[in-house]
Design a protein around this motif. Structure first.
Motif, PDB file in Angstrom:
ATOM      1  N   LYS A  68       6.466  -2.607 -14.675  1.00 26.52           N
ATOM      2  CA  LYS A  68       6.822  -4.039 -14.607  1.00 26.52           C
ATOM      3  C   LYS A  68       5.615  -4.916 -14.310  1.00 26.52           C
ATOM      4  N   GLN A  69       4.454  -4.297 -14.099  1.00 25.30           N
ATOM      5  CA  GLN A  69       3.234  -5.038 -13.745  1.00 25.30           C
ATOM      6  C   GLN A  69       3.482  -6.005 -12.586  1.00 25.30           C
ATOM      7  N   VAL A  70       4.100  -5.458 -11.544  1.00 26.88           N
ATOM      8  CA  VAL A  70       4.312  -6.234 -10.312  1.00 26.88           C
ATOM      9  C   VAL A  70       2.937  -6.440  -9.665  1.00 26.88           C
ATOM     10  N   THR A  71       2.625  -7.678  -9.341  1.00 23.16           N
ATOM     11  CA  THR A  71       1.319  -7.958  -8.733  1.00 23.16           C
ATOM     12  C   THR A  71       1.278  -7.409  -7.302  1.00 23.16           C
ATOM     13  N   LEU A  72       0.290  -6.589  -7.013  1.00 22.66           N
ATOM     14  CA  LEU A  72       0.104  -6.087  -5.646  1.00 22.66           C
ATOM     15  C   LEU A  72      -1.009  -6.900  -4.986  1.00 22.66           C
ATOM     16  N   GLU A  73      -0.636  -7.635  -3.949  1.00 22.30           N
ATOM     17  CA  GLU A  73      -1.632  -8.447  -3.231  1.00 22.30           C
ATOM     18  C   GLU A  73      -2.251  -7.562  -2.146  1.00 22.30           C
ATOM     19  N   MET A  74      -3.302  -6.874  -2.492  1.00 22.38           N
ATOM     20  CA  MET A  74      -3.869  -5.907  -1.551  1.00 22.38           C
ATOM     21  C   MET A  74      -4.947  -6.560  -0.680  1.00 22.38           C
ATOM     22  N   CYS A  75      -4.984  -6.134   0.591  1.00 26.32           N
ATOM     23  CA  CYS A  75      -5.901  -6.722   1.575  1.00 26.32           C
ATOM     24  C   CYS A  75      -6.471  -5.551   2.376  1.00 26.32           C
ATOM     25  N   VAL A  76      -7.615  -5.050   1.959  1.00 29.04           N
ATOM     26  CA  VAL A  76      -8.115  -3.783   2.489  1.00 29.04           C
ATOM     27  C   VAL A  76      -8.435  -3.840   3.981  1.00 29.04           C
ATOM     28  N   VAL A 119       0.819  -1.230   0.000  1.00 31.46           N
ATOM     29  CA  VAL A 119       0.000   0.000   0.000  1.00 31.46           C
ATOM     30  C   VAL A 119       0.847   1.272   0.000  1.00 31.46           C
ATOM     31  N   ARG A 120       2.056   1.182   0.586  1.00 28.73           N
ATOM     32  CA  ARG A 120       2.842   2.412   0.715  1.00 28.73           C
ATOM     33  C   ARG A 120       3.638   2.759  -0.546  1.00 28.73           C
ATOM     34  N   VAL A 121       3.359   2.030  -1.627  1.00 28.00           N
ATOM     35  CA  VAL A 121       3.961   2.363  -2.928  1.00 28.00           C
ATOM     36  C   VAL A 121       3.533   3.769  -3.363  1.00 28.00           C
ATOM     37  N   THR A 122       2.410   4.223  -2.843  1.00 28.71           N
ATOM     38  CA  THR A 122       1.891   5.545  -3.240  1.00 28.71           C
ATOM     39  C   THR A 122       2.776   6.686  -2.716  1.00 28.71           C
ATOM     40  N   ARG A 130      -5.319   4.490   7.350  1.00 28.30           N
ATOM     41  CA  ARG A 130      -6.147   4.956   8.476  1.00 28.30           C
ATOM     42  C   ARG A 130      -7.649   4.736   8.291  1.00 28.30           C
ATOM     43  N   GLU A 131      -8.127   5.058   7.058  1.00 31.47           N
ATOM     44  CA  GLU A 131      -9.577   4.985   6.836  1.00 31.47           C
ATOM     45  C   GLU A 131      -9.877   4.349   5.498  1.00 31.47           C
ATOM     46  N   GLY A 132     -11.030   3.674   5.423  1.00 32.65           N
ATOM     47  CA  GLY A 132     -11.414   2.981   4.208  1.00 32.65           C
ATOM     48  C   GLY A 132     -11.325   3.859   2.975  1.00 32.65           C
ATOM     49  N   ARG A 133     -11.853   5.055   3.077  1.00 26.89           N
ATOM     50  CA  ARG A 133     -11.872   5.878   1.852  1.00 26.89           C
ATOM     51  C   ARG A 133     -10.475   6.338   1.442  1.00 26.89           C
ATOM     52  N   GLU A 134      -9.498   6.170   2.324  1.00 24.05           N
ATOM     53  CA  GLU A 134      -8.112   6.525   1.962  1.00 24.05           C
ATOM     54  C   GLU A 134      -7.367   5.341   1.336  1.00 24.05           C
ATOM     55  N   HIS A 135      -8.000   4.167   1.316  1.00 26.72           N
ATOM     56  CA  HIS A 135      -7.271   2.999   0.800  1.00 26.72           C
ATOM     57  C   HIS A 135      -7.019   3.145  -0.698  1.00 26.72           C
ATOM     58  N   PRO A 136      -5.753   2.943  -1.130  1.00 28.19           N
ATOM     59  CA  PRO A 136      -5.429   3.248  -2.526  1.00 28.19           C
ATOM     60  C   PRO A 136      -5.744   2.141  -3.541  1.00 28.19           C
ATOM     61  N   ALA A 137      -6.367   1.033  -3.131  1.00 31.55           N
ATOM     62  CA  ALA A 137      -6.518  -0.107  -4.052  1.00 31.55           C
ATOM     63  C   ALA A 137      -7.174   0.297  -5.382  1.00 31.55           C
ATOM     64  N   LEU A 138      -8.289   0.974  -5.288  1.00 29.80           N
ATOM     65  CA  LEU A 138      -9.022   1.315  -6.508  1.00 29.80           C
ATOM     66  C   LEU A 138      -8.267   2.356  -7.331  1.00 29.80           C
ATOM     67  N   TRP A 139      -7.675   3.312  -6.643  1.00 29.15           N
ATOM     68  CA  TRP A 139      -6.898   4.353  -7.334  1.00 29.15           C
ATOM     69  C   TRP A 139      -5.727   3.711  -8.085  1.00 29.15           C
ATOM     70  N   LEU A 140      -5.029   2.769  -7.410  1.00 29.84           N
ATOM     71  CA  LEU A 140      -3.888   2.103  -8.047  1.00 29.84           C
ATOM     72  C   LEU A 140      -4.333   1.287  -9.256  1.00 29.84           C
ATOM     73  N   LEU A 141      -5.484   0.630  -9.122  1.00 30.01           N
ATOM     74  CA  LEU A 141      -6.013  -0.147 -10.248  1.00 30.01           C
ATOM     75  C   LEU A 141      -6.267   0.782 -11.438  1.00 30.01           C
ATOM     76  N   ARG A 142      -6.802   1.952 -11.160  1.00 27.52           N
ATOM     77  CA  ARG A 142      -7.111   2.909 -12.234  1.00 27.52           C
ATOM     78  C   ARG A 142      -5.854   3.532 -12.833  1.00 27.52           C
ATOM     79  N   GLN A 143      -4.752   3.517 -12.058  1.00 21.70           N
ATOM     80  CA  GLN A 143      -3.478   4.014 -12.609  1.00 21.70           C
ATOM     81  C   GLN A 143      -2.810   2.950 -13.491  1.00 21.70           C
ATOM     82  N   GLY A 144      -3.361   1.737 -13.474  1.00 23.59           N
ATOM     83  CA  GLY A 144      -2.783   0.670 -14.296  1.00 23.59           C
ATOM     84  C   GLY A 144      -1.915  -0.306 -13.532  1.00 23.59           C
ATOM     85  N   ALA A 145      -1.883  -0.198 -12.188  1.00 24.00           N
ATOM     86  CA  ALA A 145      -1.104  -1.162 -11.395  1.00 24.00           C
ATOM     87  C   ALA A 145      -1.832  -2.508 -11.378  1.00 24.00           C
TER      88      ALA A 145
END
Ligand SMILES: [Zn+2]
Length: 326
Positions: A231-239, A216-219, A249-264
């Motif tokens: 490199k299309q490194v697989t991120l195993e995210m666990c919200v 998560v801290r890749v951001t 800290r908070e659900g709405r701050e979780h970057p999973a969806l944002w990262l997916l939309r950036q192409g990660a």
């Protein structure tokens, strides 16, 4: 559905503990599931990764023989099959199951047999990832885990991992271990960028990790994020897990969806179904509530397929199965 990041000891059905504790001769702090749950599940307002890790003490104490490891793996695979997963990579650290004299090999084989038995009659496929543990005085145990992964690769084991207190024992200290894994062609993932920052992810990538646990801290680092996407490194995210350990800290701050939309290459996983009191369906429900589209959901499964530690031909067969269900 696919889960690539799921710990055996943190994901056992709570009712199974009565059987495991009796088999292992361990006393339980409560006589029913409701009473037992606080000992197995981290609260949403869990203070830290340390409080989270305390919830593994009881499961680990109940899993010190081949019989209990078999039962635990069987129970988990049954549960995953019932939930409708088509593929799960279950992970555990064999070195934590040696308190009563088991060898790592015996522990691993008991889990492999249990997974095979539990998935009978379901469409679930499983792989087993062996976790090495972060620590200061367990170099030999970690090398033994890597040696077992090499010996059993393709025979129940599909990869290697590094788990434990990331902030206390930095990823860069484990170069020797993963250098060995790379030489032996063992696919590996490393928990990184959860309790520690971008340098931890960078070290994991420099060792040759194809996947990152959490990440998560890749951001926090633009250049690193670009590398992870390129490199299309697989991120195993666990919200849910990240919210409990305070990696986010908070659900709405979780970057999973944002990262997916950036192409990660984001994937969604449970980490610990029992400690986190979640399932893959619950994790998906949350992402949908945050606006995930059907197309984005499809992308999650494509990413999981690509990242799976499976031979190409098995991946293709699994891909056909996954697409049929979408
Ligand atoms: Zn994990």
């Amino acid at each position: 559905m696919i889960d690539l990041h799921l710990h055996l000891d943190g994901s056992l059905p709570p009712e199974l503990f009565f059987k495991l504790a009796a088999m292992e001769g361990v006393g339980l702090p409560a006589g029913d599931v409701d009473g037992l749950l606080p000992y197995l599940t981290a609260p949403r307002d869990c203070k830290s990764l340390n409080e989270f890790l305390e919830k593994f003490a009881l499961p680990v104490s109940c899993l010190q023989s081949e019989e209990t490891l078999f039962e635990a793996a069987r129970g988990l695979a049954k549960e995953l099959g019932r939930e409708g997963l088509v593929y799960a990579e279950v992970r555990f650290a064999p070195q934590l199951h040696r308190q009563k004299g088991l060898t790592q090999r015996q522990a691993i084989q008991a889990v492999i047999r249990g997974l095979e038995k539990g998935r009978e009659g379901t469409s679930l496929k499983t792989g087993l990832i062996l976790c090495c543990m972060r620590g200061r005085d367990n170099r030999e145990e970690n090398l033994e885990t890597a040696a077992q992964a090499a010996a059993l690769l393709g025979a129940g084991v599909c990869g290697l991992d590094l788990a434990g207190a990331e902030a206390l024992y930095p990823t860069r200290d484990f170069e020797e271990l993963f250098c060995k894994a790379r030489k032996e062609n063992i696919p590996f993932t490393i928990h990184a960028g959860e309790a520690d920052g971008p340098d931890s992810i960078r070290a994991a990538l420099s060792f040759g990790a194809r996947r990152i646990g959490h990440g998560v801290r890749v951001t926090e680092d633009k250049a690193l994020l670009e590398e992870v996407i390129r490199k299309q490194v697989t991120l195993e995210m666990c919200v849910t897990s990240n919210l409990q350990t305070k990696a986010v800290r908070e659900g709405r701050e979780h970057p999973a969806l944002w990262l997916l939309r950036q192409g990660a290459a984001v994937t969604i996983n449970t980490d610990d179904m029992t400690v986190c009191k979640t399932t893959i369906s619950e994790e998906l429900k949350w992402l949908r509530s945050m606006g995930m589209t059907r197309e984005e959901e499809r992308k999650l499964w494509e990413n999981a397929l690509k990242g799976a530690f499976l031979p190409e031909e098995e991946k293709e067969a699994l891909g056909r199965e996954v697409r049929l269900r979408l």
